[in-house]
Enzyme design. Structure first.
Site, short mmCIF file in Angstrom:
data_model
loop_
_atom_site.label_atom_id
_atom_site.label_comp_id
_atom_site.label_asym_id
_atom_site.label_seq_id
_atom_site.Cartn_x
_atom_site.Cartn_y
_atom_site.Cartn_z
N HIS A 53 -41.84 25.68 -41.66
CA HIS A 53 -43.67 25.54 -41.13
C HIS A 53 -43.56 24.18 -41.48
O HIS A 53 -43.16 22.95 -42.03
CB HIS A 53 -44.36 26.37 -41.83
CG HIS A 53 -43.35 26.88 -43.31
ND1 HIS A 53 -42.36 26.68 -44.05
CD2 HIS A 53 -44.49 26.76 -44.29
CE1 HIS A 53 -42.12 26.82 -45.29
NE2 HIS A 53 -43.69 26.89 -45.48
N HIS A 55 -45.92 23.81 -44.35
CA HIS A 55 -46.23 23.32 -45.71
C HIS A 55 -45.50 21.82 -46.72
O HIS A 55 -43.93 22.09 -46.42
CB HIS A 55 -45.72 24.39 -46.84
CG HIS A 55 -47.24 25.37 -46.50
ND1 HIS A 55 -46.82 26.96 -46.77
CD2 HIS A 55 -48.43 25.35 -46.25
CE1 HIS A 55 -48.27 27.36 -46.32
NE2 HIS A 55 -49.25 26.68 -45.82
N ASP A 57 -44.43 21.16 -48.88
CA ASP A 57 -42.78 21.20 -50.07
C ASP A 57 -41.60 21.94 -48.88
O ASP A 57 -40.45 21.86 -49.43
CB ASP A 57 -43.21 22.32 -51.64
CG ASP A 57 -43.08 23.84 -50.87
OD1 ASP A 57 -44.14 23.81 -49.87
OD2 ASP A 57 -42.71 24.92 -50.95
N HIS A 58 -41.90 21.76 -47.95
CA HIS A 58 -40.74 21.88 -47.09
C HIS A 58 -40.97 20.46 -45.85
O HIS A 58 -39.32 20.80 -45.29
CB HIS A 58 -40.71 22.99 -45.87
CG HIS A 58 -41.58 24.33 -46.94
ND1 HIS A 58 -39.90 25.52 -46.63
CD2 HIS A 58 -41.45 24.76 -47.68
CE1 HIS A 58 -40.15 26.00 -47.85
NE2 HIS A 58 -41.20 25.94 -47.75
N HIS A 110 -46.77 34.17 -43.32
CA HIS A 110 -46.61 33.47 -44.47
C HIS A 110 -47.84 32.67 -43.19
O HIS A 110 -48.15 31.10 -44.35
CB HIS A 110 -45.81 32.73 -45.16
CG HIS A 110 -45.36 31.10 -45.67
ND1 HIS A 110 -45.91 31.98 -46.85
CD2 HIS A 110 -44.75 30.07 -45.95
CE1 HIS A 110 -45.84 30.87 -48.07
NE2 HIS A 110 -45.00 29.70 -47.36
N ASP A 127 -39.87 30.42 -45.19
CA ASP A 127 -40.74 31.50 -46.70
C ASP A 127 -41.21 32.48 -46.07
O ASP A 127 -41.88 33.31 -46.63
CB ASP A 127 -41.84 30.40 -47.55
CG ASP A 127 -41.75 29.33 -48.01
OD1 ASP A 127 -40.74 28.96 -48.84
OD2 ASP A 127 -42.61 28.51 -48.83
N HIS A 165 -36.41 29.45 -51.88
CA HIS A 165 -37.01 29.12 -53.24
C HIS A 165 -36.56 31.05 -53.60
O HIS A 165 -35.35 31.24 -53.20
CB HIS A 165 -38.72 30.05 -52.92
CG HIS A 165 -39.69 28.86 -52.76
ND1 HIS A 165 -40.79 27.70 -53.33
CD2 HIS A 165 -40.22 28.67 -51.11
CE1 HIS A 165 -40.63 27.30 -52.75
NE2 HIS A 165 -41.13 27.47 -51.12
#
Length: 251
Positions: A53, A55, A57-58, A110, A127, A165
């Site tokens: 996805h 975001h 942090d990915h 998410h 996530d 995570h």
């Protein structure tokens, strides 16, 4: 295959799947530095990057990795296509990387366009599903996330759930607040506490384990429904999922 987890940022994991022939795929590189260090340490060459996805942090490390390895193929959902030149994937697609064949699942919840990759026994679910929990509903709905869970939990029990995570202890603490007498959850919480004290990751987990300790996979359970205040019988289990997620958001 050799699965390598790379801790990144605050509590992320980036995944490397090593074919033990010198090449590797990278999943959800939220930052580049630890990935580049791992590639150098293990003397590996990446052939593909898989994104679940959009975001940061990915995906935050993608461009820097591509600067070092411009030949790498980049795969992702439609929602990452605005950021990168990529091969866009959706539900029902299949890709072959080396000796591994990957099935693609649309798993909104998410984010609206989140996808997951499955190549037995590995499930890279970003996530969507965590050990003991599920992702926050930033763009999708609880009904969508429940339906996404139904797709993933239909996979074999020995599936390795490679989530992104280290949230397991927090998720188990929440589960214990709902089901304080559940021995499976209590025992596993103690095991994970010991693992984390030693710096051992709690993931990947297995679907077999998650069916025992993840309350979001137990929405058909009458005891859980009563604990959450439902009048039985509950005709729409996704509503149980929604109430669990609401409780978790404010826990």
């Amino acid at each position: 295959m050799n699965l390598i987890s790379i801790p990144a940022l605050q509590d992320n994991y980036i995944w490397l799947l090593d074919d033990q022939q010198g090449t590797v795929i990278i999943v959800d590189p939220g930052e580049a530095a630890p990935v580049l260090a791992a590639l150098n340490h293990h003397n590996l060459t990446p052939t593909a990057i898989l994104l679940t996805h959009h975001h940061h942090d990915h995906v935050g490390g993608v461009n820097e990795i591509l600067q070092h390895y411009p030949q790498v193929a980049l795969y992702g959902p439609q929602e990452t296509a605005a950021k990168f030149r990529q091969i866009t994937l959706k539900q029902g697609d299949e890709i072959t990387l080396g000796q591994q064949n990957y099935r693609i699942f649309d798993v909104p919840g998410h984010t609206s366009g989140h996808i997951a990759y499955y190549s037995a026994p590995y499930l890279f679910c970003g996530d969507t599903m965590f050990s003991g929990g599920c992702g926050r509903l930033f763009e999708g709905t609880a009904r969508q996330m429940y339906q996404s869970f139904q797709q993933l939990t239909a996979l074999p029990e020995d599936t390795l759930v490679c989530c992104a995570h280290e949230y397991t202890l927090a998720n188990l603490k929440f589960a214990r607040s709902i089901l304080p007498q559940d021995r499976d959850i209590e025992t596993y919480e103690q095991q994970v506490q010991e693992m984390r004290k030693k710096g051992v990751p709690s993931v990947p987990t297995t679907l077999e384990k998650e069916h025992k300790i993840n309350v979001f996979l137990r929405c058909h359970d009458a005891d859980l429904q009563k604990k959450l205040g439902f009048v039985l019988p509950v005709s729409e289990p996704w509503q149980v999922f929604a109430r669990l997620r609401e409780r978790k958001d404010t826990y």
